[in-house]
Each structure stands twice: as C-alpha cells, then as structure tokens.
Design an enzyme around this catalytic site. Structure first.
Site, PDB file in Angstrom:
ATOM      1  N   HIS A 177      75.302  55.651  20.227  1.00 18.00           N
ATOM      2  CA  HIS A 177      76.210  56.771  20.423  1.00 18.00           C
ATOM      3  C   HIS A 177      75.859  57.971  19.563  1.00 18.00           C
ATOM      4  O   HIS A 177      76.115  59.114  19.972  1.00 18.00           O
ATOM      5  CB  HIS A 177      77.641  56.297  20.215  1.00 18.00           C
ATOM      6  CG  HIS A 177      78.079  55.295  21.236  1.00 18.00           C
ATOM      7  ND1 HIS A 177      78.939  54.266  20.992  1.00 18.00           N
ATOM      8  CD2 HIS A 177      77.706  55.163  22.547  1.00 18.00           C
ATOM      9  CE1 HIS A 177      79.111  53.548  22.093  1.00 18.00           C
ATOM     10  NE2 HIS A 177      78.366  54.086  23.048  1.00 18.00           N
TER      11      HIS A 177
ATOM     12  N   HIS B 249      75.084  51.233  32.992  1.00 20.49           N
ATOM     13  CA  HIS B 249      75.825  50.007  32.654  1.00 20.49           C
ATOM     14  C   HIS B 249      77.031  50.429  31.820  1.00 20.49           C
ATOM     15  O   HIS B 249      77.060  50.263  30.606  1.00 20.49           O
ATOM     16  CB  HIS B 249      74.944  49.030  31.887  1.00 20.49           C
ATOM     17  CG  HIS B 249      73.740  48.557  32.634  1.00 20.49           C
ATOM     18  ND1 HIS B 249      72.614  49.345  32.805  1.00 20.49           N
ATOM     19  CD2 HIS B 249      73.483  47.390  33.280  1.00 20.49           C
ATOM     20  CE1 HIS B 249      71.716  48.665  33.507  1.00 20.49           C
ATOM     21  NE2 HIS B 249      72.223  47.487  33.803  1.00 20.49           N
TER      22      HIS B 249
ATOM     23  N   SER C 143      80.087  54.582  26.006  1.00 20.60           N
ATOM     24  CA  SER C 143      79.225  55.737  26.265  1.00 20.60           C
ATOM     25  C   SER C 143      79.805  56.713  27.288  1.00 20.60           C
ATOM     26  O   SER C 143      79.754  57.930  27.069  1.00 20.60           O
ATOM     27  CB  SER C 143      77.841  55.263  26.726  1.00 20.60           C
ATOM     28  OG  SER C 143      77.281  54.375  25.787  1.00 20.60           O
TER      29      SER C 143
ATOM     30  N   GLU D  78      79.171  50.267  37.204  1.00 17.01           N
ATOM     31  CA  GLU D  78      79.524  49.055  36.466  1.00 17.01           C
ATOM     32  C   GLU D  78      79.779  47.941  37.479  1.00 17.01           C
ATOM     33  O   GLU D  78      80.608  48.096  38.370  1.00 17.01           O
ATOM     34  CB  GLU D  78      80.755  49.274  35.590  1.00 17.01           C
ATOM     35  CG  GLU D  78      81.265  48.032  34.891  1.00 17.01           C
ATOM     36  CD  GLU D  78      80.180  47.320  34.093  1.00 17.01           C
ATOM     37  OE1 GLU D  78      80.025  46.100  34.262  1.00 17.01           O
ATOM     38  OE2 GLU D  78      79.480  47.992  33.297  1.00 17.01           O
TER      39      GLU D  78
ATOM     40  N   ASP E  66      75.431  47.690  41.479  1.00 15.48           N
ATOM     41  CA  ASP E  66      74.330  47.409  40.562  1.00 15.48           C
ATOM     42  C   ASP E  66      73.731  48.709  40.033  1.00 15.48           C
ATOM     43  O   ASP E  66      73.636  49.712  40.750  1.00 15.48           O
ATOM     44  CB  ASP E  66      73.263  46.605  41.306  1.00 15.48           C
ATOM     45  CG  ASP E  66      72.007  46.407  40.487  1.00 15.48           C
ATOM     46  OD1 ASP E  66      72.009  45.566  39.587  1.00 15.48           O
ATOM     47  OD2 ASP E  66      71.017  47.138  40.741  1.00 15.48           O
TER      48      ASP E  66
ATOM     49  N   ASP F 247      71.445  51.071  29.480  1.00 16.18           N
ATOM     50  CA  ASP F 247      71.637  50.062  28.424  1.00 16.18           C
ATOM     51  C   ASP F 247      72.115  48.737  29.003  1.00 16.18           C
ATOM     52  O   ASP F 247      73.286  48.373  28.877  1.00 16.18           O
ATOM     53  CB  ASP F 247      72.570  50.575  27.319  1.00 16.18           C
ATOM     54  CG  ASP F 247      73.947  50.935  27.838  1.00 16.18           C
ATOM     55  OD1 ASP F 247      74.071  51.239  29.033  1.00 16.18           O
ATOM     56  OD2 ASP F 247      74.907  50.879  27.046  1.00 16.18           O
TER      57      ASP F 247
END
Length: 279
Positions: free
Chosen positions: A19, A42, A100, A118, A143, A164
């Site tokens: 971050h 993600h 994030s 997500e 996905d 990530d």
C-alpha cells in the site's frame, strides 16, 4: 481454491509495503489533470475489521500497521499512507484497515475510473458494497485474468494495474506472467504493480527472472523482508515488481522504507530497491 481470505492478513508487513507503493504511484499519477484508471485484479473485500475473529486469530496487523499507528513519520509518503488509514479510524483507535481498492477510491478523483475483480463468493458482495455510490466504477465477480480481457484497455490512456494473487497454487505464478503479458499488450501505457511473497528464495528469484524474460521494459523491484530468508519460516518478506514506474518512485520509497524498517524490523530486516530492466 478460493480458500484464501485476506481478512486474516490485513494490515500485516506485506500490506504496508504494497500500500505504500500503491499510494506513491497514485500520488504521482494524480498530479496530472488527465483522468486515470485504477484496475485491481484480486481486490478482496475492500475494507477489513481488525477486531474480526479472522484478524484477531492471526494478529498479523500487530507486526505491520499496528507498529506504525502511533508513529510520527518524517517521510511524506509514509505520512500520506498513514493518513489514509487514519481517515477510516477517526476516533484514533485502530479498528479498520483498507484494502487496495478502498485506498484507491479514497485517493482518486470523481472523474477517475475504478475497476476491480474478485472471485471469492463471500468477499465479492462485501467489496461491491463499498462502491455502490461511486460513479465510473466497475466491480465484477470474475477471474482476475478474465477481467483483464474484459476490462482492459479502459477508455482513458493512463492508469495503475495492481496484481496481487494469493499464490495458493504453484500455477498462479505462470498464470500471472501470462496475464501480465496480455494486460501489457492491451494497455502498455499503464503502470503495473505486481505483489509477490518471499517464502522460498530460489523460487521467487526464478519467478522474477521469468518476468524479466518477458522482454517488457522498465521494471523496478522493491522488496521488504522482515526476517532473514528461511524456507521453514513461512513468509519472511514480500516485494513489488513495478513496470513503468513513476520516475520518482524509488526516491520516495527509500526514506519511507527506511522508517518502516526501523519501526517494524529486527536486526535481520532489510529492504532493496533495484532497477531490473531499463527503459
């Protein structure tokens, strides 16, 4: 698959590094008047209660944001990062930590786009609920790499793509490289920030070498290790590989990570900032 929940790890030392890097990149991009797009592959739940049973079970945040909470930073970047977290905890008690996409939403302007994917069935509705009132926002329960194909390139020509994965499966390392190449082909102007865990040094060096071998130019490596490398220690540190980094990124991160090392670290902790591939 889909067993990973970031609520167990929110606010740990890896989040601090990730971050800090995100805030530094967005801070640079936001200096221009032109709109930008933030894309999170993600995204997780978006916001985490550090009083939840998951966070309390591991208490990883106590070795990350917990050690910085009452610290008065000298680095402007570290100060901006801590200010974002403090906005979510106005009573001065550390109860919530942003993911994030939440950090991005707090920093972006009304005319900037926010995109996030997500896949987890429990985290997706929590994530979606964070952004119901925000315009120019697209949150998808798909996905990550399907999302890259569906959502990139955005209408605007500037942006940050944060990648990530949880790295639950060994195949995720190769999937990331393929996804990165696809994303870069579609949106080469973007800055890409790729998070990775340091668990076993040889494996992570192979992974970094494979990204370098893609031939993509301008790669900067940033890594913070709380502990010395040890194959039996779990995650000893983490890193960010940034493609098309702002030219100010290394300069702004170095003093911030020096302070983080002092506050979080032990005698074995260390960080590195290294240009892997030139422009």
């Amino acid at each position: 698959m889909l067993s990973y929940r970031h609520s167990f790890h929110a606010g740990n030392h890896a989040d601090v590094l990730k971050h800090l890097t995100e805030v530094a990149i967005l801070d640079y991009l936001l200096q221009k008047d032109k709109p930008l797009c933030y894309h999170d592959t993600h995204a997780g739940a978006g916001l985490y209660s550090l009083q939840s049973s998951q966070a309390q079970k591991t208490a990883e945040y106590t070795e990350g944001i917990g050690k910085l909470w009452h610290y008065q930073p000298q680095s402007p970047l570290l100060g901006k990062y801590l200010d974002v977290v403090k906005q979510l905890n106005p009573d001065g008690e550390l109860n919530f930590y942003p993911g994030s996409p939440k950090i991005a939403a707090m920093l972006l302007r009304a005319g900037d786009q926010l995109q996030a994917t997500e896949l987890h069935p429990s985290d997706f509705p929590l994530l979606q609920s964070q952004f119901l009132q925000r315009r120019l926002t697209r949150i998808e329960n798909i996905d990550a790499f399907a999302g890259i194909k569906a959502m990139l390139p955005p209408l605007v020509k500037r942006g940050l793509v944060l990648i990530d994965p949880p790295y639950e499966l060994k195949t995720e390392y190769q999937d990331l490289i393929k996804g990165l190449q696809e994303a870069y082909k579609r949106f080469p102007q973007a800055t890409y920030a790729i998070w990775y865990p340091v668990i076993e040094r040889h494996s992570i060096e192979q992974f970094i070498a494979a990204i370098v071998a893609t031939g993509i130019k301008n790669q900067l490596r940033i890594e913070f290790n709380l502990h010395a490398d040890s194959p039996g220690h779990g995650m000893t540190g983490s890193g960010m590989l940034v493609i098309n980094p702002p030219y100010t990124l290394a300069q702004s991160l170095a003093p911030a990570l020096s302070e983080v090392q002092q506050q979080l670290g032990n005698p074995a902790s260390h960080y590195q900032i290294m240009q892997l591939v030139g422009e």
